[in-house]
Write an enzyme that holds these catalytic residues in place. Structure first.
Site, PDB file in Angstrom:
ATOM      1  N   ASP A 487     -22.504  23.730 117.294  1.00 38.88           N
ATOM      2  CA  ASP A 487     -23.085  22.447 116.904  1.00 38.88           C
ATOM      3  C   ASP A 487     -24.588  22.515 116.698  1.00 38.88           C
ATOM      4  O   ASP A 487     -25.194  21.598 116.157  1.00 38.88           O
ATOM      5  CB  ASP A 487     -22.853  21.413 118.017  1.00 38.88           C
ATOM      6  CG  ASP A 487     -21.421  20.937 118.074  1.00 38.88           C
ATOM      7  OD1 ASP A 487     -20.818  20.786 117.005  1.00 38.88           O
ATOM      8  OD2 ASP A 487     -20.917  20.716 119.185  1.00 38.88           O
TER       9      ASP A 487
HETATM   10  C1  BGC Z   1     -25.152  20.795 122.789  1.00 37.97           C
HETATM   11  C2  BGC Z   1     -23.796  21.207 122.300  1.00 37.97           C
HETATM   12  C3  BGC Z   1     -22.998  19.975 121.987  1.00 37.97           C
HETATM   13  C4  BGC Z   1     -23.764  19.121 120.994  1.00 37.97           C
HETATM   14  C5  BGC Z   1     -23.041  17.875 120.579  1.00 37.97           C
HETATM   15  C6  BGC Z   1     -25.812  19.890 121.806  1.00 37.97           C
HETATM   16  O1  BGC Z   1     -27.011  19.443 122.326  1.00 37.97           O
HETATM   17  O2  BGC Z   1     -25.947  21.910 123.032  1.00 37.97           O
HETATM   18  O3  BGC Z   1     -23.152  21.999 123.255  1.00 37.97           O
HETATM   19  O4  BGC Z   1     -21.764  20.328 121.456  1.00 37.97           O
HETATM   20  O5  BGC Z   1     -25.011  18.773 121.528  1.00 37.97           O
HETATM   21  O6  BGC Z   1     -23.110  16.862 121.511  1.00 37.97           O
HETATM   22  C1  NOJ Z   2     -19.715  21.758 122.805  1.00 36.12           C
HETATM   23  C2  NOJ Z   2     -18.829  21.083 121.821  1.00 36.12           C
HETATM   24  O1  NOJ Z   2     -17.925  20.240 122.472  1.00 36.12           O
HETATM   25  C3  NOJ Z   2     -18.076  22.067 120.992  1.00 36.12           C
HETATM   26  O2  NOJ Z   2     -17.342  21.405 120.003  1.00 36.12           O
HETATM   27  C4  NOJ Z   2     -19.034  23.047 120.397  1.00 36.12           C
HETATM   28  O3  NOJ Z   2     -18.303  23.934 119.628  1.00 36.12           O
HETATM   29  C5  NOJ Z   2     -19.858  23.738 121.436  1.00 36.12           C
HETATM   30  N1  NOJ Z   2     -20.533  22.762 122.215  1.00 36.12           N
HETATM   31  C6  NOJ Z   2     -20.853  24.731 120.859  1.00 36.12           C
HETATM   32  O4  NOJ Z   2     -21.923  24.098 120.238  1.00 36.12           O
END
Ligand code: BGC
Ligand code: NOJ
Length: 813
Positions: A487
């Site tokens: 993400d």
């Molecule tokens: C986090 C991710 C998460 C994303 C969406 C980011 O700040 O590092 O792990 O999936 O936010 O909420």
């Molecule tokens: C948490 C999110 O829930 C997941 O969808 C994502 O792939 C990982 N973070 C990595 O960014």
């Protein structure tokens, strides 16, 4: 190694983790509830409850990131003379003579002892019921008569957890309650659009109560010293606005040796619009009375508890391994499967790191969670697939998240995460392989939940695949969109504004070119699955069409996605390489190594082996494999959030446990059992539990999303426990690739990949209407099954053909 302080231990017999010191390095929590009514409960009984949706139907209030930590929960205050204490130590924190918290499968038991009195509370949500049971047992272990004053305590949330935390100009005037006998009803906003209320009941006469927080606690006091409790006098307050609570007051006399049970119930009720009231302004309590009547004695509660335990016996009897290694067996047989069920239920919505207001059910997350859960309750997995697919758009893109209460796509975040569509294939294929239920492919499923737009689920799969091939970039690799699995790799974001969301901002000026090797690998893996599925259901042309696309993708990766020693990670907006030896930092990323080795791209030319070696060389450390190396030391405008994190944390070179299994599966497919095992054991909670309880900080019985990586200030420190795709991926990896019991369309494939040191082991596996007892004899081999004997007869190949009934299987490697 420095001897780390211990806070608890596993009790495998009872399938519990036993916490013996309440001052854990972070609240160590558990989840109650299996379907509609859910609770989070910490080892001091902190936490909260909600109905289906932690944002829109929050029943009790919780304060995240508070001082002191873990503030708010279901508290019992016991006033014994001048001493006031709680069985779970908090909030009074009176030193206890004995403390123990046992987190089990969907229940928690908290026990405290003080001055000859034992208070033990069993918390659970009965099956199919919308309530939390709190069975409190008070026992006088002293030789004197005990006169105790007991106060219960719950604080109501005004339903919407988001506005509850911010819209005080309204909230402070809306709170309403009713009191009837030993039941306190919370009915805020019931007068208008809501048709639901909550209640807190005890199955004993009460000698007083409170429903107004300020009156009970005192405006400048804390939960640790509420006025009413300290004085031993309830105020019988009736809340109007401000902050409604529920507290019962009971005077308890206990003879030496005597014990008494009290059943407290926190319930949730919905009424039809025209049956809301029994008299003007008076709520219709019929359903509440009925629910209370079902659980108003110790016997009834014990029976409901036995039913819950029986459910878990059944769920955990579907896949059971006996290797003789306790640390492995307990994770496979108990905790990993349990965590999978929890992530399936909660997605990423509510934990002690996810506030329950920000995120609903993730499209990719829920598809992955399914793989950890589908063997346990296939019908629920089936429904989940339909729910997820219903949030897809006609072009194959999809909402990144949806709300569990409404099942509608979440507009705040929208779509555009280009890996999302592929995950639908991943989840659906897993479901069909487990169940043999191809009929799911014919289900009519809408787009964006719009009635009238229905097409078959198979068509949803097809357009998911198409979405990838219709969105290729200059190197014929998949366009990344807002982000892929990571993400935080936001290649079209370009943000200097700290108030913008990295996830949803797209400042694209001339049409994006950013491409993802992670999606390329994912496409090849799920594309092969899709092709096999098409062949299986007689769609030869479609199989051929997609096989060509898969082949083309493989060629594109070999041509434009290989960096010499590992797979590239991406191309940025300007067509520059990401995750290349040419880069100053983040020369190598884990995601593309994982997916391209799982896809076995270029295995024949040694690419897979080189990539796996590079993971060991550049990504591995004592606590697992980091996401990228070296870490980013500065913000890169073209990369987005990934480079916003300090070195070693989260997506910037943290150990994202979630993607370690991808490389482990790559190792397994390559037959490198020693390496697969050593990566696996590094992030297996039971191994970490033994070594690091203080450093690891979070619950030692489940995986967390991230462990601080080698570049971090404190390598090995865990964060974001419980709700992570790690659970399903750990399960998928160990059950199917390491232990090698792999459901397939026509039966179970036996294909383990083990360390040389592995000895004979047995897996009991229920599969559709069959039950297999499978003994594997590794004979020192890491991979390669030589012979499979089913019910005494050798078979051709390694797939045990499915046939109902009990079977004994022996596999020799
Ligand atoms: C986090 C991710 C998460 C994303 C969406 C980011 O700040 O590092 O792990 O999936 O936010 O909420
Ligand atoms: C948490 C999110 O829930 C997941 O969808 C994502 O792939 C990982 N973070 C990595 O960014």
């Amino acid at each position: 190694m420095e001897q780390q302080k211990r806070y608890g231990h596993f009790d495998d017999q009872n399938r519990e983790y036993v916490i013996t010191n309440p001052q854990t390095p972070w609240p160590w929590i558990n989840y109650l509830g299996n379907e509609d009514f859910f609770s989070l409960i910490s080892n001091t009984a902190g936490g909260y409850s909600f109905y289906k949706d932690a944002k829109f139907r929050r029943i009790t209030r919780y304060r995240y990131n508070n001082v002191p930590m873990d503030n708010g929960g279901r508290y019992f205050y016991i006033k014994d003379g001048d001493t006031v204490w709680n069985p779970g130590w908090k909030p009074c924190k009176t030193p206890l003579d004995f403390y123990e918290c046992r987190h089990g499968m969907s229940y928690t038991r908290v026990t405290g002892r003080k001055n000859g009195v034992e208070a033990s509370v069993l918390f659970f949500v009965p099956l199919k019921k919308w309530c939390e049971v709190q069975k409190l047992t008070l026992k006088n272990e002293s030789s004197e008569v005990k006169q105790l004053k007991l106060f219960s305590f719950e604080e109501w949330c005004l339903w919407n957890a988001a506005t509850d935390m911010e819209n005080f100009q309204r909230n402070f005037s809306t709170g309403e309650v009713e009191i009837e006998g030993s039941t306190i009803y919370h009915k805020t906003e019931y007068r208008e659009r809501r048709n639901h209320y909550a209640f807190y009941h005890v199955n004993a006469p009460i000698q007083g109560f409170d429903t107004d927080r300020e009156t009970f606690v005192g405006l400048y006091n804390e939960f640790a010293n509420p006025d009413a409790v300290m004085e031993g006098k309830p105020r019988n307050s009736h809340a109007h606005g401000w902050s409604p609570i529920a507290s019962h007051y009971i005077e308890v006399t206990l003879q030496p040796g005597e014990s008494k049970d009290f059943v407290f119930l926190l319930g949730y009720i919905e009424n039809e619009q025209d049956e809301k009231f029994e008299a003007p302004q008076v709520i219709n309590k019929k359903k509440a009375h009925a629910l209370i009547a079902e659980l108003d004695t110790t016997e009834k509660v014990d029976k409901a508890f036995a039913e819950l335990c029986a459910l878990w016996d059944n769920l955990l009897n579907i896949y059971k391994v006996k290797t003789g290694n306790d640390k492995l067996d307990r994770m496979v047989n108990i905790w990993n499967q349990y965590q999978c069920m929890v992530t399936f239920n909660f997605s990423r919505s509510a934990s002690f790191f996810e506030s329950g207001v920000g995120r609903g059910m993730g499209f990719r997350d829920s598809n992955q969670d399914l793989v950890g859960f589908v063997h346990q309750i296939p019908p629920r997995a089936r429904q989940r697939i339909i729910d997820i697919a219903s949030t897809q758009f006609p072009d194959g893109g999809c909402y990144h998240q949806y709300q569990p209460l409404t099942k509608r796509g979440n507009n705040d975040i929208g779509g555009g995460f280009n890996d999302d569509p592929c995950w639908l294939i991943f989840g659906t294929v897993a479901y069909i392989k487990e169940t043999g239920d191809f009929s799911i492919l014919d289900e009519m499923v809408p787009f964006d939940n719009q009635p009238g737009t229905e097409v078959t689920l198979f068509d949803h799969l097809k357009i998911s695949m198409n979405h990838v091939i219709e969105n290729l970039g200059p190197h014929m690799l998949p366009l990344i969109g807002r982000a892929d699995w990571n993400d935080c790799l936001n290649l079209n974001c370009f943000s200097w504004d700290p108030n913008e969301s990295f996830q949803t901002t797209e400042n694209v000026s001339e049409g994006t070119k950013a491409e993802s090797l992670m999606i390329a690998g994912l496409f090849v893996v799920t594309g092969k699955d899709y092709v096999a599925l098409c062949k299986k259901i007689g769609k030869a042309d479609e199989a051929e069409r997609m096989q060509k696309a898969v082949d083309a993708m493989i060629e594109a990766v070999k041509k434009h996605g290989w960096d010499g020693e590992w797979y590239l990670r991406a191309y940025d907006f300007y067509g520059r390489k990401i995750g290349s030896n040419e880069c100053d930092e983040a020369k190598i990323f884990i995601e593309s190594q994982g997916w391209c080795t799982m896809a076995e791209i270029g295995a024949e030319d040694g690419l897979v082996a080189k990539s796996l070696d590079s993971c060991k060389k550049y990504l591995e450390c004592e606590h697992g494999m980091v996401l990228n190396n070296p870490a980013f030391s500065k913000y890169i405008y073209e990369y987005g959030e990934i480079s916003s994190y300090p070195e070693g944390y989260k997506e910037n070179a943290g150990i994202f446990c979630h993607n370690n299994p991808w490389v482990i599966i790559g190792e397994c497919l390559a037959g490198r059992g020693n390496d697969a095992w050593s990566h696996y054991a590094k992030i297996l909670p039971s191994y970490v539990e033994e070594k690091y309880q203080t450093l690891h900080k979070v619950e030692p019985y489940v995986n967390c999303q991230m462990v601080a990586g080698k570049d971090a200030f404190k390598p090995g420190e865990g964060k974001n426990s419980w709700l992570t795709g790690t659970a399903a991926w750990m399960w998928y990896t160990v059950s199917e690739f390491i232990l090698g019991i792999k459901p397939d369309y026509d039966g179970i494939r036996i294909d383990p990949c083990l360390p040389e040191t592995a000895t004979d082991y047995t897996v009991q596996r229920k599969f559709r209407d069959a039950e297999y007892e499978i003994t594997i004899r590794p004979n020192g081999a890491q991979k390669g099954v030589k012979q499979v004997i089913v019910d005494g007869k050798p078979i051709d190949g390694t797939v045990i053909p499915y046939s109902p009934g009990k079977h004994v299987v022996e596999a020799t490697m």
